[in-house]
Design a protein around this motif. Structure first.
Motif, short mmCIF file in Angstrom:
data_model
loop_
_atom_site.label_atom_id
_atom_site.label_comp_id
_atom_site.label_asym_id
_atom_site.label_seq_id
_atom_site.Cartn_x
_atom_site.Cartn_y
_atom_site.Cartn_z
N TYR A 51 -1.30 -22.35 -30.97
CA TYR A 51 -1.56 -21.39 -29.83
C TYR A 51 -3.02 -21.12 -29.70
O TYR A 51 -3.50 -21.10 -30.66
N ARG A 52 -3.46 -20.49 -28.75
CA ARG A 52 -4.80 -19.94 -28.63
C ARG A 52 -5.04 -18.80 -27.78
O ARG A 52 -4.36 -18.52 -26.78
N GLN A 53 -6.15 -17.89 -27.80
CA GLN A 53 -6.25 -16.98 -27.06
C GLN A 53 -7.57 -16.65 -26.90
O GLN A 53 -8.69 -16.64 -27.87
N ALA A 54 -8.11 -16.87 -25.65
CA ALA A 54 -9.57 -16.70 -25.25
C ALA A 54 -9.75 -15.15 -24.93
O ALA A 54 -8.85 -14.51 -24.64
N PRO A 55 -11.23 -14.67 -24.88
CA PRO A 55 -11.38 -13.43 -24.79
C PRO A 55 -11.08 -13.05 -23.38
O PRO A 55 -11.28 -13.69 -22.47
N GLY A 56 -10.31 -11.77 -23.26
CA GLY A 56 -10.05 -11.23 -21.89
C GLY A 56 -8.81 -12.09 -21.49
O GLY A 56 -8.35 -11.71 -20.51
N LYS A 57 -8.08 -12.99 -22.21
CA LYS A 57 -7.04 -13.86 -21.54
C LYS A 57 -5.87 -13.58 -22.54
O LYS A 57 -5.78 -13.14 -23.65
N GLN A 58 -4.67 -13.88 -22.05
CA GLN A 58 -3.32 -13.92 -22.94
C GLN A 58 -3.35 -15.06 -23.77
O GLN A 58 -3.92 -16.19 -23.35
N ARG A 59 -2.65 -14.97 -24.87
CA ARG A 59 -2.36 -16.24 -25.61
C ARG A 59 -1.62 -17.25 -24.78
O ARG A 59 -0.54 -17.02 -24.42
N GLU A 60 -2.04 -18.38 -25.17
CA GLU A 60 -1.50 -19.59 -24.36
C GLU A 60 -0.80 -20.67 -25.42
O GLU A 60 -1.71 -20.70 -26.45
N TRP A 61 0.03 -21.53 -24.98
CA TRP A 61 0.60 -22.42 -26.08
C TRP A 61 -0.29 -23.55 -25.80
O TRP A 61 -0.99 -24.05 -24.84
N VAL A 62 -0.63 -24.25 -27.01
CA VAL A 62 -1.49 -25.58 -27.20
C VAL A 62 -0.60 -26.76 -27.31
O VAL A 62 -0.80 -27.74 -26.53
N ALA A 63 0.07 -26.78 -28.53
CA ALA A 63 0.89 -27.77 -28.78
C ALA A 63 1.81 -27.46 -30.10
O ALA A 63 1.89 -26.45 -30.43
N THR A 64 3.04 -28.23 -29.88
CA THR A 64 4.10 -28.11 -30.79
C THR A 64 4.68 -29.42 -31.47
O THR A 64 4.48 -30.34 -30.71
N ILE A 65 4.95 -29.13 -32.53
CA ILE A 65 5.64 -30.57 -33.45
C ILE A 65 6.86 -30.07 -33.98
O ILE A 65 7.04 -29.15 -34.84
#
Length: 118
Positions: A37-51
């Protein structure tokens, strides 16, 4: 004690690549779905990839075709190869471990910073 330790982040120019790693301990790694997952400044954490435990990979639309997730069960490590990086990929990248059947067994790493800038 469960630990997920990310590494491999850094400063990279647009178009560059990085390989993120997440080393897990304290869990039976092979029975956990692993994710990034990733979280950019000022944004909510978002899903990137799953295995999954069967090594089936899924990606968010924003990263499909540029990012590749993989896992090495012998090394208890999950990887995220990130290519053709864009400034909008700048974020803290977090590793997640989700038990295949028990949703209460859900763990996070401390994150690794990826900054894409010229």
């Amino acid at each position: 004690q469960v630990q997920l330790v990310e590494s491999g982040g850094g400063l990279v120019q647009p178009g560059g690549s990085l390989r993120l790693s997440c080393a897990a301990s304290g869990i039976i790694f092979s029975i956990y779905t692993m994710g990034w997952y990733r979280q950019a400044p000022g944004k909510q954490r978002e899903w990137v990839a799953t295995i999954t435990t069967r090594k089936n990979a899924n990606y968010a639309d924003a990263t499909k075709g540029r990012f590749t997730i993989s896992r090495d069960n012998a090394e208890n490590t999950v990887y995220l190869q990130v290519n053709n990086l864009k400034p909008e990929d700048t974020a803290v990248y977090y590793c997640n471990a989700q038990h295949f059947s028990d949703q209460n067994r859900d763990y996070w790493g401390q994150g690794t910073q990826v900054t894409v800038s010229s």
